[in-house]
Design an enzyme around this catalytic site. Sequence first.
Site, PDB file in Angstrom:
ATOM      1  N   ASP A  42      48.228  33.009  29.974  1.00  0.00           N
ATOM      2  CA  ASP A  42      48.191  31.602  30.395  1.00  0.00           C
ATOM      3  C   ASP A  42      48.115  30.663  29.200  1.00  0.00           C
ATOM      4  O   ASP A  42      47.732  31.055  28.098  1.00  0.00           O
ATOM      5  CB  ASP A  42      47.001  31.338  31.334  1.00  0.00           C
ATOM      6  N   GLU A  76      42.595  32.947  30.897  1.00  0.00           N
ATOM      7  CA  GLU A  76      41.622  32.938  29.800  1.00  0.00           C
ATOM      8  C   GLU A  76      41.187  31.518  29.482  1.00  0.00           C
ATOM      9  O   GLU A  76      40.022  31.247  29.210  1.00  0.00           O
ATOM     10  CB  GLU A  76      42.220  33.585  28.544  1.00  0.00           C
TER      11      GLU A  76
END
Length: 402
Positions: A72, A167
């Site tokens: 991400d 994350e």
Amino acid sequence: MRYVQVDTQSDPASPAQPSTEKQKDLSRILVEELKGMGIADAELDEYGYVYATIPATTDKQVPVLCYCAHVDTAPDCSGTGVKPILHRNYTGADIVLPDDPTVVITTKDHPYLQQRIGDDIITASGTTLLGADDKAGVAIIMDLAQYLIANPQIKHGKIRILFTPDEEIGRGVAKVDMQKLGADFGYTLDGGERAHLEGETFSADAVTVVFHGISAHPGYAKGKLVNAMKAASAFMNKLPRNEWSPETTEKMQGFVHPMHMEGVLEKASVQFIIRDFDTPQLAHHEERLRKLAIEAAAEFPGITTEFIIKEQYRNMKEILDQNPQVMAHAEEAYRRAGMTPERMSIRGGTDGSRLSFMGLPCPNIFTGEMGIHSKQEYVSVQDMEKAVETLVYLAQVWEEKA
Ligand SMILES: [Zn+2]
């Protein structure tokens, strides 16, 4: 450059796992590419995690390593329509990004670039972040997999690959299946400058301070009404201005940081994050904060307070110190790759700090990603190559020492 073009922005407001379905767009590509290399067990699970195995090439019993990166990108900057640009043989001149010429990457703002003159630098085009954080880490691990599969004469134990979602919103390991992962020691590929090796993070708590007031009709409130907002404001005014905050601390200093305040007459609350490298210091910070809250409440007879502490994460160094070979082998790999390793501390947390306390001691290795979470983000191709080289040596060091 292909991976950054896939929009994988995570969303802190979404309760789903992964927080955005589009993160799986990249994860699916990664699974297909891993399978294309001959890694048959590559799989994407429902939560957005990719697991895959590089099989061992040795008969020795070697601890299973995990190499981990996140797919991400940060919610703070657009990740839609990323157009990566490769600047070959970077000269040190200002890099003007074509889609917004007001975005200029200079060695003045990014002194590390001075060390990268002659490298090939990848940037975005001016309207988005690049997403080198952490697609540099993803690319490094993918390149490593390709290299090790193509070179079975290199001796190493079993290596598990883990690509995580979310994350950037602090939920990167929320649904990771440690049993399925089956690794003994891990390394995240999510650091910045070449030769940096990060084995220390903050320890972190969240604290909510609540003030309860007493309401009454304002026309007939004399001697009855006690305003929670005024108590909370008095409390906020007691926080020191020249110390004990993110804006006044650096290096190894901890802090106390109000993030959010809300209130009505009857109830006002302030949410804090508490940070320190030394875990026992968290309790001292919290005690000091509690005293200020009680002092403020005492100025408003009738106010009652609540003080709620929630553990967030802990300094991974506590775990790494119990497993000194994890850092030592990494340093040996750095040296074999021609670098002098520099142990660094992160004024924040990583997926590795959480993984370390979930049973997978897990420091952070450099990738070259710099200027992260911004339109000025960049990465050096040669730094990424150096990281791949380091990972190859690292796998070999673990095999030799087993
Ligand atoms: Zn990252």
